[in-house]
Design an enzyme around this catalytic site. Structure first.
Site, PDB file in Angstrom:
ATOM      1  N   SER A  70       7.131  31.856  20.097  1.00 38.13           N
ATOM      2  CA  SER A  70       7.080  30.695  19.214  1.00 38.13           C
ATOM      3  C   SER A  70       5.745  30.728  18.503  1.00 38.13           C
ATOM      4  CB  SER A  70       7.184  29.383  19.987  1.00 38.13           C
ATOM      5  OG  SER A  70       8.495  29.150  20.405  1.00 38.13           O
ATOM      6  N   GLU A  77      -0.594  23.057   2.760  1.00 34.73           N
ATOM      7  CA  GLU A  77       0.569  22.414   2.167  1.00 34.73           C
ATOM      8  C   GLU A  77       1.605  21.992   3.211  1.00 34.73           C
ATOM      9  OE1 GLU A  77      -1.470  25.367  -0.423  1.00 34.73           O
ATOM     10  OE2 GLU A  77      -0.508  25.561   1.531  1.00 34.73           O
ATOM     11  N   SER A  78       1.483  22.391   4.471  1.00 35.18           N
ATOM     12  CA  SER A  78       2.303  21.987   5.617  1.00 35.18           C
ATOM     13  C   SER A  78       2.382  23.100   6.653  1.00 35.18           C
ATOM     14  CB  SER A  78       3.686  21.483   5.216  1.00 35.18           C
ATOM     15  OG  SER A  78       4.222  20.764   6.316  1.00 35.18           O
ATOM     16  N   HIS A  83      10.683  30.465  16.040  1.00 35.24           N
ATOM     17  CA  HIS A  83      11.002  30.630  17.454  1.00 35.24           C
ATOM     18  C   HIS A  83      12.000  31.770  17.523  1.00 35.24           C
ATOM     19  CE1 HIS A  83      10.891  29.388  21.618  1.00 35.24           C
ATOM     20  NE2 HIS A  83      12.166  29.744  21.667  1.00 35.24           N
ATOM     21  N   CYS A  98       4.512  20.579   1.104  1.00 31.74           N
ATOM     22  CA  CYS A  98       4.360  19.397   0.258  1.00 31.74           C
ATOM     23  C   CYS A  98       3.620  19.772  -1.017  1.00 31.74           C
ATOM     24  CB  CYS A  98       3.594  18.278   0.934  1.00 31.74           C
ATOM     25  SG  CYS A  98       3.296  18.370   2.639  1.00 31.74           S
TER      26      CYS A  98
END
Length: 145
Positions: A70, A77-78, A83, A98
């Site tokens: 993971s 920006e995010s 996974h 975003c």
């Protein structure tokens, strides 16, 4: 009556703006033999972010025993997250941004190619599209960059 309903929806959407967009990418039947190689997975996700024009802030990856990985690449920006179930030749990827400068299509194409998925499936979502636009504009400037 239909015209009035359409105008009402258009007026409502004009008062709202989205926060960001998100792509969920299911990579089935991955042909790459490095699905359980932590460094390869990390490098691949970082390269996807860079190729897409994102600004990398931090990375966190973890290898599970006996197998599986993971990880997340936090971007200004995010994020890009993954996974992996190597025993099933499957990777679940989340690309969320975003910012308008990040090319999500470039990131997802890059990851599909690198993982050599024979059966990629992609779902796209708009996020925060029910927040009044004046709140979105004031928060975007405060949170990013």
């Amino acid at each position: 009556m239909m015209r009035d309903a359409a105008l009402l929806r258009a007026d409502e959407s004009a008062r709202h703006s989205m926060i960001g967009s998100q792509v969920l990418l299911d990579l089935y039947e991955c042909e790459v033999d490095r699905l359980d190689d932590l460094e390869w997975v990390k490098t691949t996700l970082v390269n996807a972010a860079v190729t897409a024009g994102a600004t990398i802030v931090e990375t966190v990856f973890h290898k599970f025993a006996p197998w599986g990985i993971s990880g997340v690449v936090v971007i200004a920006e995010s994020h890009l997250a993954v996974h992996i179930w190597p025993e099933s030749r499957y990777a679940a990827v989340d690309v969320f941004t975003c910012g308008s400068n990040v090319r999500m299509d470039v990131a997802t194409a890059f990851l599909t190619r690198e993982f050599r998925s024979r059966r990629p499936m992609q779902r796209c979502f708009m996020r925060g599209d029910c927040i009044p636009s004046e709140q979105v504009k004031s928060r975007k400037g405060a949170r990013r960059r």
